[in-house]
Design a protein around this motif. Structure first.
Motif, mmCIF file in Angstrom:
data_model
loop_
_atom_site.group_PDB
_atom_site.id
_atom_site.type_symbol
_atom_site.label_atom_id
_atom_site.label_comp_id
_atom_site.label_asym_id
_atom_site.label_seq_id
_atom_site.Cartn_x
_atom_site.Cartn_y
_atom_site.Cartn_z
ATOM 1 N N GLY A 146 0.821 -1.212 0.000
ATOM 2 C CA GLY A 146 0.000 0.000 0.000
ATOM 3 C C GLY A 146 0.848 1.252 0.000
ATOM 4 O O GLY A 146 1.998 1.250 -0.465
ATOM 5 N N GLU A 147 0.312 2.324 0.546
ATOM 6 C CA GLU A 147 0.939 3.638 0.406
ATOM 7 C C GLU A 147 0.965 4.396 1.734
ATOM 8 O O GLU A 147 0.138 4.184 2.615
ATOM 9 C CB GLU A 147 0.149 4.484 -0.605
ATOM 10 N N ILE A 148 1.917 5.309 1.824
ATOM 11 C CA ILE A 148 1.957 6.330 2.862
ATOM 12 C C ILE A 148 1.992 7.676 2.139
ATOM 13 O O ILE A 148 2.775 7.844 1.200
ATOM 14 C CB ILE A 148 3.193 6.194 3.773
ATOM 15 N N ARG A 149 1.185 8.617 2.569
ATOM 16 C CA ARG A 149 1.074 9.877 1.835
ATOM 17 C C ARG A 149 1.525 11.043 2.705
ATOM 18 O O ARG A 149 1.021 11.249 3.806
ATOM 19 C CB ARG A 149 -0.359 10.086 1.361
ATOM 20 N N LEU A 150 2.475 11.796 2.190
ATOM 21 C CA LEU A 150 2.902 13.046 2.811
ATOM 22 C C LEU A 150 2.150 14.171 2.113
ATOM 23 O O LEU A 150 2.331 14.379 0.907
ATOM 24 C CB LEU A 150 4.413 13.247 2.666
ATOM 25 N N ILE A 151 1.323 14.881 2.853
ATOM 26 C CA ILE A 151 0.450 15.886 2.256
ATOM 27 C C ILE A 151 0.961 17.274 2.622
ATOM 28 O O ILE A 151 1.105 17.611 3.803
ATOM 29 C CB ILE A 151 -1.001 15.689 2.717
ATOM 30 N N TYR A 152 1.235 18.068 1.593
ATOM 31 C CA TYR A 152 1.797 19.402 1.762
ATOM 32 C C TYR A 152 0.792 20.453 1.294
ATOM 33 O O TYR A 152 0.099 20.267 0.296
ATOM 34 C CB TYR A 152 3.085 19.550 0.949
ATOM 35 N N ARG A 153 0.766 21.571 2.018
ATOM 36 C CA ARG A 153 -0.138 22.669 1.668
ATOM 37 C C ARG A 153 0.684 23.854 1.161
ATOM 38 O O ARG A 153 1.708 24.221 1.757
ATOM 39 C CB ARG A 153 -0.946 23.087 2.899
ATOM 40 N N LEU A 154 0.250 24.459 0.056
ATOM 41 C CA LEU A 154 0.913 25.642 -0.486
ATOM 42 C C LEU A 154 0.717 26.806 0.486
ATOM 43 O O LEU A 154 -0.402 27.118 0.878
ATOM 44 C CB LEU A 154 0.333 25.985 -1.862
ATOM 45 N N THR A 155 1.833 27.440 0.866
ATOM 46 C CA THR A 155 1.789 28.477 1.899
ATOM 47 C C THR A 155 2.693 29.634 1.518
ATOM 48 O O THR A 155 3.815 29.438 1.037
ATOM 49 C CB THR A 155 2.248 27.910 3.262
ATOM 50 N N ARG A 156 2.194 30.851 1.757
ATOM 51 C CA ARG A 156 3.030 32.030 1.553
ATOM 52 C C ARG A 156 3.958 32.154 2.761
ATOM 53 O O ARG A 156 3.503 32.211 3.909
ATOM 54 C CB ARG A 156 2.177 33.292 1.415
ATOM 55 N N ILE A 157 5.266 32.193 2.541
ATOM 56 C CA ILE A 157 6.219 32.098 3.649
ATOM 57 C C ILE A 157 6.931 33.400 3.968
ATOM 58 O O ILE A 157 7.414 33.587 5.090
ATOM 59 C CB ILE A 157 7.281 31.013 3.367
ATOM 60 N N ASN A 158 7.046 34.299 3.022
ATOM 61 C CA ASN A 158 7.781 35.548 3.255
ATOM 62 C C ASN A 158 6.805 36.688 3.483
ATOM 63 O O ASN A 158 5.933 36.947 2.657
ATOM 64 C CB ASN A 158 8.696 35.877 2.071
ATOM 65 N N LYS A 159 6.967 37.353 4.615
ATOM 66 C CA LYS A 159 6.106 38.483 4.940
ATOM 67 C C LYS A 159 6.895 39.788 4.795
ATOM 68 O O LYS A 159 8.103 39.824 4.988
ATOM 69 C CB LYS A 159 5.585 38.349 6.381
ATOM 70 N N ALA A 160 6.168 40.828 4.492
ATOM 71 C CA ALA A 160 6.812 42.137 4.413
ATOM 72 C C ALA A 160 7.290 42.560 5.810
ATOM 73 O O ALA A 160 6.750 42.125 6.823
ATOM 74 C CB ALA A 160 5.828 43.165 3.856
ATOM 75 N N ALA A 161 8.297 43.407 5.845
ATOM 76 C CA ALA A 161 8.838 43.855 7.131
ATOM 77 C C ALA A 161 7.742 44.493 7.968
ATOM 78 O O ALA A 161 6.994 45.362 7.495
ATOM 79 C CB ALA A 161 9.973 44.844 6.880
ATOM 80 N N GLY A 162 7.629 44.060 9.223
ATOM 81 C CA GLY A 162 6.626 44.612 10.125
ATOM 82 C C GLY A 162 5.250 43.998 9.990
ATOM 83 O O GLY A 162 4.336 44.355 10.726
ATOM 84 N N ASP A 163 5.082 43.063 9.068
ATOM 85 C CA ASP A 163 3.784 42.421 8.872
ATOM 86 C C ASP A 163 3.701 41.203 9.791
ATOM 87 O O ASP A 163 4.401 40.214 9.605
ATOM 88 C CB ASP A 163 3.628 41.995 7.409
ATOM 89 N N ASP A 164 2.830 41.280 10.785
ATOM 90 C CA ASP A 164 2.691 40.187 11.751
ATOM 91 C C ASP A 164 1.539 39.250 11.416
ATOM 92 O O ASP A 164 1.145 38.418 12.237
ATOM 93 C CB ASP A 164 2.489 40.757 13.158
ATOM 94 N N ALA A 165 0.967 39.398 10.236
ATOM 95 C CA ALA A 165 -0.168 38.548 9.858
ATOM 96 C C ALA A 165 0.277 37.094 9.750
ATOM 97 O O ALA A 165 1.430 36.797 9.452
ATOM 98 C CB ALA A 165 -0.755 39.012 8.524
ATOM 99 N N VAL A 166 -0.657 36.186 9.989
ATOM 100 C CA VAL A 166 -0.385 34.755 9.857
ATOM 101 C C VAL A 166 -0.074 34.440 8.406
ATOM 102 O O VAL A 166 -0.778 34.901 7.506
ATOM 103 C CB VAL A 166 -1.600 33.936 10.333
ATOM 104 N N PRO A 167 0.957 33.661 8.123
ATOM 105 C CA PRO A 167 1.241 33.297 6.721
ATOM 106 C C PRO A 167 0.027 32.619 6.100
ATOM 107 O O PRO A 167 -0.441 31.591 6.613
ATOM 108 C CB PRO A 167 2.412 32.323 6.845
ATOM 109 N N PRO A 168 -0.529 33.169 5.047
ATOM 110 C CA PRO A 168 -1.758 32.603 4.487
ATOM 111 C C PRO A 168 -1.511 31.294 3.755
ATOM 112 O O PRO A 168 -0.547 31.161 2.999
ATOM 113 C CB PRO A 168 -2.231 33.690 3.515
ATOM 114 N N ARG A 169 -2.394 30.340 4.004
ATOM 115 C CA ARG A 169 -2.356 29.094 3.245
ATOM 116 C C ARG A 169 -3.138 29.314 1.955
ATOM 117 O O ARG A 169 -4.212 29.911 1.943
ATOM 118 C CB ARG A 169 -2.982 27.963 4.055
ATOM 119 N N LEU A 170 -2.618 28.814 0.863
ATOM 120 C CA LEU A 170 -3.235 28.988 -0.444
ATOM 121 C C LEU A 170 -3.954 27.705 -0.843
ATOM 122 O O LEU A 170 -3.599 26.612 -0.381
ATOM 123 C CB LEU A 170 -2.166 29.359 -1.470
#
Length: 500
Positions: A146-170
């Motif tokens: 059978g199989e084992i699945r590694l599941i990855y989510r596309l995520t924005r990783i670089n934030k602008a300086a001073g931006d404390d927002a949570v990295p958005p998942r796409l």
């Protein structure tokens, strides 16, 4: 659009509101079959299961590869080219079929296309969002357990300086599918299953200690390619692009491949000979029995290399998008008479069918055995495993409940198969419909929204338009609930509190 899709959207919103209350129950269901603990996933993503380290095991750098570099890898170039080609075809098709509606990137368009620049950007990467055991698929390839699945989510990783927002998942997942047992390994399937059912999945000599880049089989992608907001001419609609890329070890590339059981309807309807061949293959009693159990593997000659899954859709198969229905309409591959005759032939041959007992049951299985049809059934906005957002500073629904009702409803069956493999018994690989999981003799699902509790899928008994369909009539609701469906003709509804 009919009432049913709107009804589904409302119910989905209600279910999302109830997600945190189900977290403990869901954690029990996924025991031994999935890893969704945020702390463990964070640690694994920082180690050897980070995507770039799986694809480039010789890479030792601490900084993860951004997608701009990931898709520049020779092994990933065919993936990018195939996705780009799908975007071009999707846009051209909509421009031809919907000339009065605009399509493009941004809020000013009727159909808002996903910005491909984000997929190939230095601002994004794929983050490990979950690990899922699929040894219940050992019947596909027994040698690999059978199989084992590694599941990855596309995520924005670089934030602008001073931006404390949570990295958005796409809205995209990449599924790195691994063979549970690497080629040449001496480990037994029973040992692998035993490790997964143990208590130390990520520890040394645990289940994850058996897998690395040698186990890679393929990549599966699910991308929200476009969204159409509610307008004067339609309710909202979101389309998801599904693709599969199998790893070619000699060429060292991920090559675009046919999708398992994703029937190429357009090609079948355009080729009478191919249509007749497919009809004869699927209605053969041996193949029909496997199809009923959910273990049929349709030959590649009948399959597509990509699919679009629209959401939301209604509960009745007749309300699915035309490309997913092969039984209805002029020139369909299967007529009702074909199906009735095949069911009678199977019965006379002594074949005991578990799920398909009517043309409607045949059609529902035909839809939910496909990649696109399955993703339309009890999914979370087109995904079955959005995964854990361990990068978030504050919990979200997908942090607490990382997967769909379809996923959780299937866990008892998967765990039962793991136990059989561990104990050296012959597993029962059969499965129910995507909407209504097998209970496997357990009471864990009773009274839950995964089975017959509030929000569970059910069959409306006694409705003239629905009849008394043998494929669905045991889809009842728990005591105190009644089956309620949108519209007057739908045969499938949901369990809600009885109205006074």
């Amino acid at each position: 659009m009919s009432l049913a899709p709107r009804f589904l959207a409302i119910v989905f919103a209600l279910l999302c509101g109830a997600l945190p209350a189900r977290a403990a129950q869901d954690a029990a269901l996924e025991r031994g079959t999935a890893i969704t603990d945020p702390a463990i996933l964070r640690e694994l993503d920082g180690g050897r299961f980070r995507l770039d380290r799986m694809l480039l095991p010789e890479r030792s750098a601490d900084i993860p590869l951004a997608n701009s570099a990931l898709f520049a890898l020779p092994s990933m170039m065919p993936v990018r080219q195939a996705i780009d080609a799908e975007f071009d075809r999707y846009i051209a098709r909509h421009q031809a079929n919907l000339p009065k509606e605009t399509i493009g990137v941004g809020e000013g368009f009727d159909f808002q296309i996903f910005d491909r620049a984000l997929l190939y950007s230095a601002e994004t990467r794929f983050v490990l969002a979950g690990i899922v055991n699929r040894m219940d698929r050992t019947y596909v390839a027994e040698a690999s357990c059978g199989e084992i699945r590694l599941i990855y989510r596309l995520t924005r990783i670089n934030k602008a300086a001073g931006d404390d927002a949570v990295p958005p998942r796409l809205p995209m997942t990449l599924n790195l599918v691994l063979k549970a047992k690497a080629e040449g390994s001496a480990v037994a399937c029973s040992d692998i299953a035993n490790r997964w059912l143990g208590e130390t999945l990520s520890a040394k000599d645990g289940a994850l200690d058996l897998i690395d880049y040698h186990n890679i089989d393929r990549i599966e992608t699910n991308l929200q390619i476009a969204h159409a907001p509610k307008s004067a001419v339609r309710d909202f609609r979101t389309d998801y692009l599904l693709k599969v890329f199998r790893y070619d070890g000699q060429a060292r590339v991920f090559a675009e491949s046919p999708m398992e059981n994703q029937i190429d309807r357009a090609r079948l309807l355009a080729d009478d000979g191919l249509k007749r061949e497919f009809r004869a293959w699927l209605l053969d009693p041996v193949n029909l029995a496997a199809f009923d159990r959910g273990t049929a593997l349709i030959p590649e000659k009948f399959l597509a290399r990509g699919a679009i899954a629209p959401t939301p859709v209604g509960f009745d198969p007749s309300e699915l998008e035309p490309e997913f229905g092969l039984v209805q309409g002029e020139g369909a591959v299967f007529s009702e008479a074909d199906v009735v005759a095949a069911l009678r032939k199977a019965l006379e041959a002594g074949v005991k069918l578990q799920n398909i007992r009517s043309p409607a049951g045949f059609e529902r299985r035909l839809n939910d055995v496909t990649c696109a049809g399955c993703h339309q059934t009890r999914g979370i906005g087109g995904f079955h495993f959005p995964g854990v957002d361990w990068m978030a500073e504050k919990p979200s629904n997908t942090t607490v409940v990382p997967a769909s009702p379809h996923f959780f409803g299937d866990q008892i069956r998967r765990r039962d198969i793991l136990a059989s493999l561990r104990d050296g018994k012959t597993p029962d690989y059969s499965r129910g419909f995507a909407s209504r999981p097998q209970s496997r003799g357990s009471t864990e699902l009773a009274g839950t929204n995964y089975y017959d509790g509030w929000g569970g899928h059910c069959y409306v008994q006694g409705r003239p338009a629905a009849g008394n369909d043998a494929s669905f009539r045991d889809w009842t609701c728990a005591e105190g609930l009644s089956c309620q469906a949108a519209g007057k003709i739908s045969r499938i509804g949901m369990c809600f509190v009885k109205s006074r």
